[in-house]
Write an enzyme that holds these catalytic residues in place. Structure first.
Site, PDB file in Angstrom:
ATOM      1  N   ASP A  82       0.442  -0.935  -0.320  1.00  0.00           N
ATOM      2  CA  ASP A  82      -0.549  -0.302  -0.143  1.00  0.00           C
ATOM      3  C   ASP A  82       0.747   1.264   0.024  1.00  0.00           C
ATOM      4  O   ASP A  82       0.318   2.142   0.617  1.00  0.00           O
ATOM      5  CB  ASP A  82      -0.917  -0.019   1.178  1.00  0.00           C
ATOM      6  CG  ASP A  82      -2.063  -1.364   1.611  1.00  0.00           C
ATOM      7  OD1 ASP A  82      -2.578  -2.056   0.632  1.00  0.00           O
ATOM      8  OD2 ASP A  82      -2.035  -1.776   2.848  1.00  0.00           O
TER       9      ASP A  82
ATOM     10  N   HIS B  11      -4.275  -1.760  -6.616  1.00  0.00           N
ATOM     11  CA  HIS B  11      -3.187  -0.628  -6.980  1.00  0.00           C
ATOM     12  C   HIS B  11      -4.501   0.750  -7.555  1.00  0.00           C
ATOM     13  O   HIS B  11      -5.182  -0.095  -8.579  1.00  0.00           O
ATOM     14  CB  HIS B  11      -2.668  -1.028  -8.700  1.00  0.00           C
ATOM     15  CG  HIS B  11      -1.368  -1.570  -7.653  1.00  0.00           C
ATOM     16  ND1 HIS B  11      -0.656  -2.055  -9.299  1.00  0.00           N
ATOM     17  CD2 HIS B  11      -0.249  -2.198  -7.029  1.00  0.00           C
ATOM     18  CE1 HIS B  11      -0.023  -2.833  -8.246  1.00  0.00           C
ATOM     19  NE2 HIS B  11       0.284  -3.060  -6.712  1.00  0.00           N
TER      20      HIS B  11
ATOM     21  N   LYS C 215      -9.566  -0.890   7.668  1.00  0.00           N
ATOM     22  CA  LYS C 215      -8.796   0.103   8.217  1.00  0.00           C
ATOM     23  C   LYS C 215      -7.775  -0.369   8.070  1.00  0.00           C
ATOM     24  O   LYS C 215      -6.925  -1.469   8.770  1.00  0.00           O
ATOM     25  CB  LYS C 215      -9.487   0.912   8.996  1.00  0.00           C
ATOM     26  CG  LYS C 215      -9.547   1.868   9.313  1.00  0.00           C
ATOM     27  CD  LYS C 215      -9.577   2.558  10.720  1.00  0.00           C
ATOM     28  CE  LYS C 215     -10.956   3.149  10.118  1.00  0.00           C
ATOM     29  NZ  LYS C 215     -11.409   4.204  11.275  1.00  0.00           N
TER      30      LYS C 215
END
Length: 436
Positions: free
Chosen positions: A14, A42, A310
């Site tokens: 990430d 991506h 998250k």
């Protein structure tokens, strides 16, 4: 003269590799995926359009650039075709520009079933945080020499025989060991045969085609997925992915010689994030309002592209970064999401750790040792101005330049590229990886 560049993540994934790959593709004739599967996510922002890619290389949004899926990628053909159709609906030509290695191991229905059943059976502290997409079980089949590969799709009888043998084995594990339902032969077989006819025109000898591109003077860009700290060998094992995510895999996973990899660009967020379980020495509280961790989470939009989970956030860990630089042979760094730190009054850099009463400067191997590491921080002044959208070094606040200089000093490496936003032109170039 042809020059090949490898883009790798230096953290837990990430890092913003997709934007940088897209930005660099101006100078490449082809973009190559060499490991992982559709667990990669991506995100590209091109004008008013946002593209979320899992399997198709990020170069696909550049007209005229060829894209390759190398043998090191585990392929869910059905997901790939869905992704292709989504891109085509947005007006992007894919099928005549995408080439798939016949050596890619296939992800089939029983792989995802195994992945989910195993994770469900683990206690909370042992959960890896897998995406549940069957990546790990497919790599297991590859190593156990029972994987079905793309080339098997085109021999119906051979595929059926291998599939039956695999289902006999895996259904026993699913039903007798994991208490899950068996996977039915017919549905897997018929779906695979339907997908086979659609992907057949895109299957090609990727290794030979990449060689031909270089021989004719064209440059290639190798697009890594996940990140070094998730590497099956060098990451925080066992809280890792099931493939090698490091620069060396670009050769093995695409069929090019290692001597043809000329520059390694290490992508690094200006802070750290991690999805799923596993140790994270510099982790911050992301729930409490008006804290650095909460700003990283909300301003950085730190949610997984694939899972929507998250992401955990923390200060930049230079002990981990130095380890990644060594493993990958990084030539230069690209710092992303610098703008997320705008407005923080002070910043911290982890410069090493205390482990069992002694100082160490590099992240150790294995999750047990990393869990025992106490980070050693150096505090730096933050900045009140903005870095968002900056396109030159001089446009950055003095404190931001000092922060970046300190990273270079401690890691003993140059920062060649700085990303200051999601758009292509929100980038500061100090040295071009392709030498342009």
């Amino acid at each position: 003269m042809a020059k090949n560049v490898v883009v790798v993540g230096t953290q837990w994934g990430d890092e913003g590799k997709g934007k940088i790959v897209d930005w660099l593709t101006d100078h490449a004739r082809g973009v190559v995926r060499f490991q992982g599967g559709h667990n990669a996510g991506h995100t590209l922002v091109i004008g008013a359009n946002e593209y979320k890619l899992n399997l198709v290389p990020s170069g696909i949004v550049r007209e005229g650039v060829a894209c390759y899926i190398g043998n090191g990628v585990v392929l869910d053909a059905h997901h790939l075709l869905s992704e292709i159709r989504t891109l085509e609906a947005g007006g992007i030509r894919v099928r005549d520009r995408l080439r798939i290695s016949p050596g890619c191991p296939l992800i089939l229905g029983y792989h995802a079933a195994l992945d989910r059943a195993r994770e469900a059976a683990k206690s909370a502290g042992d959960k890896i945080g897998t995406t549940g997409k069957g990546i790990g079980p497919t790599y297991e089949d590859k190593v156990a020499r029972r994987a079905l590969r793309v080339y098997d799709l085109f021999d119906r009888e051979r595929f059926a025989a291998k599939l039956r043998a695999n289902l006999d084995y895996h259904n026993f594990v699913l039903t007798q060991h994991l208490g899950a339902e068996a996977v039915e032969f017919g549905s897997v077989f018929e779906q695979a045969m339907a997908d086979a006819e659609e992907i057949r025109p895109m299957v090609a000898d990727v290794s030979a085609e990449l060689y031909a591109v270089n021989k004719s003077g064209g440059s290639l860009l190798f697009e890594g997925a996940q990140g070094t700290l998730l590497d099956i060998d060098h990451g925080t094992y066992p809280f890792v992915t099931s493939s090698n995510c490091v620069a060396g895999q670009a050769a093995a996973g695409s069929g090019v010689g290692p001597g043809r990899l000329h520059y390694v660009l290490g992508i690094t967020k200006a802070y750290c994030t991690r999805v799923g379980g596993g140790p994270f020495p510099t982790e911050l509280d992301i729930e409490t309002a008006d804290t650095p961790g909460q700003q990283m989470s909300s301003k950085g939009r730190e949610f997984g592209t694939v899972t929507g989970r998250k992401r955990r956030c923390g200060w930049l860990d230079l002990g981990a970064l130095k380890r990644s630089i060594i493993i990958n042979g990084v030539t230069g760094l690209c710092i992303t999401k610098l703008d997320v730190l705008d407005g923080l009054s002070e910043l911290k850099l982890c410069t090493g750790y205390m482990l069992d009463g002694r100082r160490i400067d590099l992240l150790p191997m294995g999750s047990e040792e990393v869990t025992r590491c106490e980070p050693i921080f150096e505090t730096m002044a933050g900045w009140s101005g903005t870095t968002f959208g900056a396109q030159s070094w001089e446009a950055l606040p003095q404190e931001a330049r000092a922060y970046l200089h300190r990273i270079e000093e401690i890691c003993e490496i140059a920062i060649d590229v700085i990303s200051t936003g999601p758009e292509r032109d929100e980038t500061i170039l100090r040295r071009h990886p392709f030498g342009a």
